[in-house]
Design a protein around this motif. Sequence first.
Motif, PDB file in Angstrom:
ATOM      1  N   GLY A  55       0.951  -1.094   0.043  1.00  0.00           N
ATOM      2  CA  GLY A  55       0.139   0.029   0.195  1.00  0.00           C
ATOM      3  C   GLY A  55       0.684   1.318  -0.027  1.00  0.00           C
ATOM      4  N   VAL A  56       0.292   2.382   0.152  1.00  0.00           N
ATOM      5  CA  VAL A  56       0.768   3.894  -0.230  1.00  0.00           C
ATOM      6  C   VAL A  56       1.747   3.975   1.281  1.00  0.00           C
ATOM      7  N   THR A  57       1.489   3.412   2.348  1.00  0.00           N
ATOM      8  CA  THR A  57       2.085   3.640   3.536  1.00  0.00           C
ATOM      9  C   THR A  57       3.691   3.286   3.629  1.00  0.00           C
ATOM     10  N   PRO A  58       3.999   2.141   3.332  1.00  0.00           N
ATOM     11  CA  PRO A  58       5.286   1.895   3.604  1.00  0.00           C
ATOM     12  C   PRO A  58       6.477   2.373   2.425  1.00  0.00           C
ATOM     13  N   ILE A  59       5.749   2.970   1.495  1.00  0.00           N
ATOM     14  CA  ILE A  59       6.577   3.181   0.004  1.00  0.00           C
ATOM     15  C   ILE A  59       7.734   3.957   0.670  1.00  0.00           C
ATOM     16  N   ARG A  60       7.614   4.934   1.334  1.00  0.00           N
ATOM     17  CA  ARG A  60       8.932   5.943   1.664  1.00  0.00           C
ATOM     18  C   ARG A  60       9.773   5.046   2.594  1.00  0.00           C
ATOM     19  N   VAL A  61       9.389   4.009   3.283  1.00  0.00           N
ATOM     20  CA  VAL A  61      10.249   3.241   4.191  1.00  0.00           C
ATOM     21  C   VAL A  61      10.937   2.507   3.227  1.00  0.00           C
ATOM     22  N   TYR A  62      10.230   1.751   2.233  1.00  0.00           N
ATOM     23  CA  TYR A  62      11.156   0.957   1.410  1.00  0.00           C
ATOM     24  C   TYR A  62      12.268   1.601   0.252  1.00  0.00           C
ATOM     25  N   ALA A  63      11.590   2.946   0.260  1.00  0.00           N
ATOM     26  CA  ALA A  63      12.559   3.684  -0.633  1.00  0.00           C
ATOM     27  C   ALA A  63      13.750   4.100   0.166  1.00  0.00           C
ATOM     28  N   GLU A  64      13.946   4.277   1.441  1.00  0.00           N
ATOM     29  CA  GLU A  64      14.785   4.500   2.215  1.00  0.00           C
ATOM     30  C   GLU A  64      15.739   3.259   2.452  1.00  0.00           C
ATOM     31  N   LEU A  65      15.284   2.172   2.567  1.00  0.00           N
ATOM     32  CA  LEU A  65      15.832   1.071   2.755  1.00  0.00           C
ATOM     33  C   LEU A  65      16.498   0.635   1.248  1.00  0.00           C
ATOM     34  N   VAL A  66      16.152   1.105   0.070  1.00  0.00           N
ATOM     35  CA  VAL A  66      17.014   0.878  -0.981  1.00  0.00           C
ATOM     36  C   VAL A  66      18.124   1.747  -0.935  1.00  0.00           C
ATOM     37  N   ARG A  67      17.827   3.253  -0.488  1.00  0.00           N
ATOM     38  CA  ARG A  67      18.836   4.170  -0.419  1.00  0.00           C
ATOM     39  C   ARG A  67      20.084   3.630   0.537  1.00  0.00           C
ATOM     40  N   LEU A  68      19.605   2.988   1.733  1.00  0.00           N
ATOM     41  CA  LEU A  68      20.792   2.443   2.659  1.00  0.00           C
ATOM     42  C   LEU A  68      21.548   1.423   1.995  1.00  0.00           C
ATOM     43  N   HIS A  69      20.800   0.476   1.287  1.00  0.00           N
ATOM     44  CA  HIS A  69      21.697  -0.437   0.552  1.00  0.00           C
ATOM     45  C   HIS A  69      22.445   0.000  -0.512  1.00  0.00           C
ATOM     46  N   ARG A  70      22.079   1.018  -1.279  1.00  0.00           N
ATOM     47  CA  ARG A  70      22.898   1.506  -2.360  1.00  0.00           C
ATOM     48  C   ARG A  70      24.142   2.466  -2.006  1.00  0.00           C
ATOM     49  N   GLU A  71      23.551   3.332  -0.909  1.00  0.00           N
ATOM     50  CA  GLU A  71      24.707   4.317  -0.428  1.00  0.00           C
ATOM     51  C   GLU A  71      25.561   3.917   0.744  1.00  0.00           C
ATOM     52  N   GLU A  72      24.960   2.963   1.469  1.00  0.00           N
ATOM     53  CA  GLU A  72      25.366   2.685   2.775  1.00  0.00           C
ATOM     54  C   GLU A  72      25.956   1.492   2.927  1.00  0.00           C
ATOM     55  N   GLY A  73      25.609   0.613   1.970  1.00  0.00           N
ATOM     56  CA  GLY A  73      26.138  -0.816   2.139  1.00  0.00           C
ATOM     57  C   GLY A  73      25.219  -1.663   2.999  1.00  0.00           C
ATOM     58  N   LEU A  74      23.960  -1.455   3.332  1.00  0.00           N
ATOM     59  CA  LEU A  74      23.046  -2.186   4.012  1.00  0.00           C
ATOM     60  C   LEU A  74      22.857  -3.384   3.144  1.00  0.00           C
ATOM     61  N   SER A  75      23.110  -4.722   3.569  1.00  0.00           N
ATOM     62  CA  SER A  75      22.963  -5.791   2.894  1.00  0.00           C
ATOM     63  C   SER A  75      21.680  -6.449   3.516  1.00  0.00           C
ATOM     64  N   PHE A  76      21.015  -7.178   2.484  1.00  0.00           N
ATOM     65  CA  PHE A  76      19.778  -8.130   2.791  1.00  0.00           C
ATOM     66  C   PHE A  76      19.886  -9.380   2.630  1.00  0.00           C
TER      67      PHE A  76
END
Length: 639
Positions: A55-76
Amino acid sequence: MARLNLLEETRYEKLPVTVYSDQTTASVAVAGRIATLIRKKQAAQQPAVLGLATGVTPIRVYAELVRLHREEGLSFSNVITFNLDEYYPMKPDAAQSYVTFMNENLFDHIDIDRKNIHIPNGTLAADDVAAFCLEYERQIEELGGLDLQILGIGRTGHIGFNEPGSAPNSGTRLVTLDDLTRSDASRDFGGKEKVPAKAITMGIGTIFKAREIILMAWSAKKAPIIRKAVEGEISSEVPATYLQLSDNVEFVLDFNAASELTRFDTPWLVKDCVWTNILKKKAVIWLSNEVNKPILKLTEEDYNNHGMAQLAVEQGPVYQINIDIFNQVQHTITGWPGGKPGADDSQRPERAEPARKRSIVFSPHPDDDVISMGGTFIRLVDQGHDVHVAYQTSGNTAVWDDDVLRFVEFAIDFKDSVGEDSTKMKGIYEDMRNFIASKQPNQIDTPEIRNVKGFIRKTEAISGARYAGVPDSNIHFQALPFYETGKTKKNSVGEEDIRLTMELLQSIKPHQVFTAGDFADPHGTHVVCFNIIIESLRRLRQTEDWVNDCWVWMYRGAWQEFPTHEIEMAVPLSPAEVIRKRNAIFKHQSQKDLPVFPGDDAREFWVRAEDRNRETAQSYDKLGMAEYAAMEAFVRYHF
């Protein structure tokens, strides 16, 4: 002492609530907590088991997780996910599927192992669903349960798709969706009738087993259900209230979603207040409604018995407070929305001069002008102002397909009747029929169909504006590019949207701008169009003096009205003017009877508008003002 004050403020709240200024800040904070959990588990060489929402609510949470992965090396790489729900039936590659949603917003952009992703299967045969649900539960239990579950909340109070009536110990299962839930999803599917009636959802009992639960909500649209979930009694009618029983839950809200909680809505009931004028006005109007008395009949006892003793002591006597607020409310009422020429305007909402103003009504969709402020629109014209109307978007997604065929059939018959060759048009018509016959939910229309839908709404808008008395030269169609995607999901605002708006404003140099002020849905067309206007005026203010004399008035539409304490201009309508407004709305035939996107309100738009205007007048009457048939309300925007 600070802790005592906090407990006093939140004593109505039955579970922990954290409020952020806006949804972006809140989303970044939640993403940060998820990242911390993932890293902690990585350090311990353990999997992080996450329950995810859509839904709409978590979209920006996911966007920030993607940014953390790309820019700060957060691995999933150590993350295992279980999604809350999925429509049933639903193909995984459908645009509306939660598989598509999760891939587009998260999974396609991180290093998660695909075998660690679990989403309910919407393609199962009906006989296989129960076994799948049991296996879903077994997989979660085998991993030791969910470390963290994130949730949104529906307007029915559902979490996941656990609709009203769900049991607190329910597990993963097939459920029937509430009618309101399907209405809210209708835009994604191109109509409520195309929304699946069922879904597979993780149960409330499954959610409860998570070691940490974060429920997120943004926007004023969610404020009423948030108040019920946080402050209401536990009830199966609002499944989110079951979360009050958990020791591991936290609600994370933006200010708008929290706005109806007692500590924000009526703070005088829980703490001493700094009595600004707007808070005093809100409190006195609230008290008047609470005790069912006109403002001037409120007594000191009323103040003392309803948490307003501090106000009475600091600014009393109470009768003087009553007179002050009564006068403030009375001074919002005016029959001269463009200002009354030659009159003392010190107590009026609009300036007397210039006597003849240039006014522009911005209408996000081609009917918002007459639905929202049709009476004021007509009165501005009748009182001799130079009134313009600007339709910001074509509104071409909100026309039924069969209307397209009907209008093209008319055009073919017209060509034939005057002896013109209609062969080419007949070919286009056949292509349209074939496309519509095989059209999928929310499939983009062909350019020809989109054009015809736009033409239908344009001619209706012209008819409505002419009925209001606006000359054709003052009717403007912007067709702002952000809207013209052919999809219900629109593009982001671009420089071309702002340039077109700036040029129109420069050509008119208005003294008054009327614009939609509906912000309950942060992703709606109204707020996007409002932001374009405000940004255009901000830029023009830097170079053009006329903007300093331009006042911006916000109106609201068929969905809601401004709270009485916020209204700064109330334009009363006579019974005859109510009928004139209704007739202007009737010009929009494609939106009458059954519009494509009616929302959850079964009333027609003209009925909603009349009811809302009548209710505004009644609210003024109850406060002790003169009794009018109807009122349109406005709030001034201050830069």
